[in-house]
Design a protein around this motif. Structure first.
Motif, mmCIF file in Angstrom:
data_model
loop_
_atom_site.group_PDB
_atom_site.id
_atom_site.type_symbol
_atom_site.label_atom_id
_atom_site.label_comp_id
_atom_site.label_asym_id
_atom_site.label_seq_id
_atom_site.Cartn_x
_atom_site.Cartn_y
_atom_site.Cartn_z
ATOM 1 N N ARG A 174 -26.940 -24.918 33.367
ATOM 2 C CA ARG A 174 -27.622 -26.066 32.780
ATOM 3 C C ARG A 174 -28.785 -25.613 31.912
ATOM 4 N NH1 ARG A 174 -30.323 -29.356 35.814
ATOM 5 N NH2 ARG A 174 -30.241 -28.182 37.773
ATOM 6 N N ILE A 175 -28.881 -26.262 30.755
ATOM 7 C CA ILE A 175 -29.990 -25.995 29.840
ATOM 8 C C ILE A 175 -31.017 -27.104 30.026
ATOM 9 C CG2 ILE A 175 -30.682 -25.806 27.425
ATOM 10 C CD1 ILE A 175 -27.860 -24.809 26.820
ATOM 11 N N ILE A 176 -32.196 -26.698 30.416
ATOM 12 C CA ILE A 176 -33.250 -27.677 30.683
ATOM 13 C C ILE A 176 -33.835 -28.155 29.351
ATOM 14 C CG2 ILE A 176 -35.397 -28.152 31.902
ATOM 15 C CD1 ILE A 176 -33.015 -27.486 33.691
ATOM 16 N N ALA A 177 -33.705 -29.449 29.108
ATOM 17 C CA ALA A 177 -34.242 -30.028 27.867
ATOM 18 C C ALA A 177 -35.218 -31.140 28.218
ATOM 19 C CB ALA A 177 -33.100 -30.571 27.008
ATOM 20 N N ARG A 178 -36.185 -31.326 27.329
ATOM 21 C CA ARG A 178 -37.184 -32.368 27.576
ATOM 22 C C ARG A 178 -36.595 -33.756 27.404
ATOM 23 N NH1 ARG A 178 -42.720 -30.022 24.668
ATOM 24 N NH2 ARG A 178 -42.971 -28.184 26.021
ATOM 25 N N ARG A 179 -35.695 -33.890 26.469
ATOM 26 C CA ARG A 179 -35.067 -35.191 26.279
ATOM 27 C C ARG A 179 -33.648 -34.981 25.754
ATOM 28 N NH1 ARG A 179 -39.187 -34.783 22.577
ATOM 29 N NH2 ARG A 179 -38.567 -34.527 20.387
ATOM 30 N N GLY A 180 -32.902 -36.041 25.703
ATOM 31 C CA GLY A 180 -31.507 -35.939 25.322
ATOM 32 C C GLY A 180 -30.628 -35.773 26.549
ATOM 33 N N ARG A 181 -29.319 -35.760 26.340
ATOM 34 C CA ARG A 181 -28.398 -35.689 27.466
ATOM 35 C C ARG A 181 -28.349 -34.287 28.056
ATOM 36 N NH1 ARG A 181 -22.472 -37.066 26.608
ATOM 37 N NH2 ARG A 181 -22.427 -36.165 28.690
ATOM 38 N N ALA A 182 -27.952 -34.218 29.330
ATOM 39 C CA ALA A 182 -27.851 -32.929 30.014
ATOM 40 C C ALA A 182 -26.827 -32.050 29.315
ATOM 41 C CB ALA A 182 -27.448 -33.159 31.469
ATOM 42 N N SER A 183 -27.167 -30.793 29.119
ATOM 43 C CA SER A 183 -26.255 -29.881 28.425
ATOM 44 C C SER A 183 -26.177 -28.568 29.183
ATOM 45 C CB SER A 183 -26.708 -29.650 26.982
ATOM 46 O OG SER A 183 -27.994 -29.062 26.949
ATOM 47 N N LEU A 235 -22.876 -31.699 28.571
ATOM 48 C CA LEU A 235 -22.428 -31.479 27.207
ATOM 49 C C LEU A 235 -22.533 -29.990 26.887
ATOM 50 C CD1 LEU A 235 -21.803 -32.389 24.242
ATOM 51 C CD2 LEU A 235 -24.289 -32.594 23.945
ATOM 52 N N VAL A 236 -21.480 -29.429 26.268
ATOM 53 C CA VAL A 236 -21.498 -28.027 25.866
ATOM 54 C C VAL A 236 -21.254 -27.975 24.361
ATOM 55 C CG1 VAL A 236 -20.536 -25.729 26.222
ATOM 56 C CG2 VAL A 236 -20.552 -27.362 28.116
ATOM 57 N N GLU A 237 -22.296 -27.571 23.619
ATOM 58 C CA GLU A 237 -22.178 -27.480 22.163
ATOM 59 C C GLU A 237 -21.202 -26.361 21.784
ATOM 60 O OE1 GLU A 237 -23.274 -29.531 20.121
ATOM 61 O OE2 GLU A 237 -24.886 -30.619 21.144
ATOM 62 N N PRO A 238 -20.552 -26.457 20.612
ATOM 63 C CA PRO A 238 -19.561 -25.452 20.202
ATOM 64 C C PRO A 238 -20.043 -24.017 20.290
ATOM 65 C CG PRO A 238 -19.489 -27.331 18.715
ATOM 66 C CD PRO A 238 -20.663 -27.565 19.631
ATOM 67 N N ASP A 239 -21.331 -23.766 19.936
ATOM 68 C CA ASP A 239 -21.820 -22.383 19.964
ATOM 69 C C ASP A 239 -22.151 -21.914 21.375
ATOM 70 O OD1 ASP A 239 -23.907 -24.140 20.166
ATOM 71 O OD2 ASP A 239 -25.284 -22.996 18.910
ATOM 72 N N HIS A 240 -21.988 -22.794 22.370
ATOM 73 C CA HIS A 240 -22.209 -22.419 23.767
ATOM 74 C C HIS A 240 -20.910 -22.382 24.574
ATOM 75 C CE1 HIS A 240 -26.708 -23.775 23.670
ATOM 76 N NE2 HIS A 240 -26.532 -22.533 23.239
ATOM 77 N N LEU A 241 -19.753 -22.505 23.875
ATOM 78 C CA LEU A 241 -18.464 -22.507 24.558
ATOM 79 C C LEU A 241 -17.971 -21.102 24.868
ATOM 80 C CD1 LEU A 241 -16.552 -25.284 22.567
ATOM 81 C CD2 LEU A 241 -17.263 -25.394 24.966
ATOM 82 N N GLY A 262 -25.888 -21.193 42.304
ATOM 83 C CA GLY A 262 -27.300 -21.527 42.279
ATOM 84 C C GLY A 262 -27.523 -22.920 41.707
ATOM 85 N N SER A 263 -28.723 -23.440 41.874
ATOM 86 C CA SER A 263 -29.020 -24.823 41.501
ATOM 87 C C SER A 263 -28.867 -25.099 40.006
ATOM 88 C CB SER A 263 -30.442 -25.193 41.947
ATOM 89 O OG SER A 263 -31.392 -24.308 41.349
ATOM 90 N N LEU A 264 -28.964 -24.049 39.181
ATOM 91 C CA LEU A 264 -28.856 -24.249 37.738
ATOM 92 C C LEU A 264 -27.413 -24.174 37.241
ATOM 93 C CD1 LEU A 264 -31.887 -22.232 36.299
ATOM 94 C CD2 LEU A 264 -31.644 -24.713 36.504
#
Length: 391
Positions: free
Chosen positions: A92-101, A73-79, A44-46
């Motif tokens: 993908r986690i949709i964030a308003r700002r910052g790098r794609a994670s 980017l994958v934070e340690p608690d999301h590994l 899927g697209s996400l």
């Protein structure tokens, strides 16, 4: 990226999925990661599939597959349970700002099922188990055994899931342990599964021309092979017809003996190629095949794919090209050293077969010199001296 990850990214039929990936594929369908588009199942697209890299700070990155994408980017608690080098599916986690994670949803291909480690003490006298590849501290346990009792420098194979010692290879001071380490690090094996050996033993050991009447019979042509003196299998042979200025290049027809999805085929996919160490080789196919019926040995009939190329006598450009299945009968096995001596000093022997082959082989060598000279007018010579280890 693994072949399975490519299928998920580009879209595929469920029938295209390899047997070992079926359970993972069905689980991704069940949790809604995959969607069906025009009859093809794809992420899927996400979601994104890719290889995970984990930095020293503990954060992971999943590489982009297209120019318009950015690494996630994958934070340690999301590994989750994912480890460095694994092929994963991330959301993908949709964030308003910052790098794609993103967050790891599933590990679809493990990079490492085990590590190779050894016992060590640092300058302060602290006992440690070190990963032999990275030099970083790791963990290992052995039921009923205190690893501190082993001599320092003891090498062992450790399961990455539960840190259990799977095997003790020996000691770093023993030169023979290097082979075990090298094979384990790259997951290479000497012995084949019994199922592969059983299949190989059922395959014919001789070629019967009567059973292959649909193939072109080239057994009358004076093919020969030229390989290193240590070679045990001969993959290709050559013959040059001087009057017709026609070159025949024969490649051993391995596929005739290895149908799709047989045990030999599945094992060959895992191995990918033959591994050569200075004193030993670890073949992609069982030796019953690679060194026998699939090897273009001299003085026996063999199945081959043949490229027949007719050259212009002046320009040496191809005038006609044909590709077909054939039966050949190599007349002689040469090695590189012998050919070099003949080129330098001429042939001083009395073998009539060799004398007959040299009538076309030496003119062919002169043709290759002309072709190479012409090719280098428009390209580069990347040749280098071959390094050979003698133990």
């Amino acid at each position: 990226m693994s072949a399975f990850a490519v299928q998920l990214t580009n879209g595929c039929l469920s029938s295209d999925i390899e047997l070992e990936d079926k359970n993972t594929f069905e689980e991704l369908q069940r949790i809604g990661v995959l969607e069906e588009v025009n009859g093809l199942w794809k992420l899927g697209s996400l979601y994104r599939a890719g290889q995970l890299y984990i930095g020293k700070d503990g954060r992971g990155y999943v590489e982009s597959q297209f120019k318009e994408q950015k690494d996630l980017l994958v934070e340690p608690d999301h590994l989750g349970e994912a480890k460095n080098g694994d092929t994963v599916v991330v959301k993908r986690i949709i964030a308003r700002r910052g790098r794609a994670s993103g967050k790891v949803v599933m590990v679809i291909t493990k990079a490492h099922l085990f590590t190779i480690a050894y016992t060590h003490r640092d300058e302060m006298g602290n006992f440690m188990i070190l990963d032999i590849k990275t030099g970083e501290p790791t963990h290992a346990v052995m039921k009923g055994m205190d690893l501190k009792a082993f001599k320092l420098g003891t090498v062992m194979k450790v399961d990455v899931e539960d840190d259990k010692v799977l095997a003790v290879f020996g000691h770093l001071d023993d030169p023979r342990v290097d082979e075990k380490i090298s094979l384990a690090l790259y997951n290479r094996h000497d012995e084949f599964p019994p199922e592969c050996t059983q299949e190989a033993l059922k395959i014919e050991s001789e070629v019967s021309r009567e059973e292959h009447g649909d193939r072109i019979d080239l057994t009358h042509l004076d093919f020969c092979t030229i390989d290193p003196v240590t070679a045990k299998d001969f993959d290709d042979a050559v013959y040059f017809d001087i009057p017709g200025y026609t070159l025949y290049i024969a490649i051993a027809d391995v596929s005739h003996y290895v149908p799709y999805f047989t045990e030999i085929d599945k094992e060959a996919k895992k191995r990918g190629f033959t591994t050569y160490l200075p004193h030993k080789s670890f073949p992609m196919l069982p030796r019953e095949l690679s060194e026998n019926i699939c090897s273009l040995k001299p003085k026996v009939d063999r199945l081959a794919f043949v490229a027949k190329i007719t050259l212009d006598k002046k320009s040496l450009k191809p005038l006609k090209e044909e590709f077909f299945e054939a039966i050949i009968h190599s007349k002689h096995r040469f090695n590189y050293e012998t050919i070099d001596r003949i080129l330098d000093n001429g042939y001083t022997g009395s073998d009539p077969v060799i004398e007959h082959i040299l009538k076309w082989l030496l003119p062919l060598q002169k043709i290759t010199v002309r072709l190479r000279k012409e090719r280098l007018k428009h390209g580069f010579d990347f040749r280098s001296e071959e390094i050979k280890l003698t133990i």
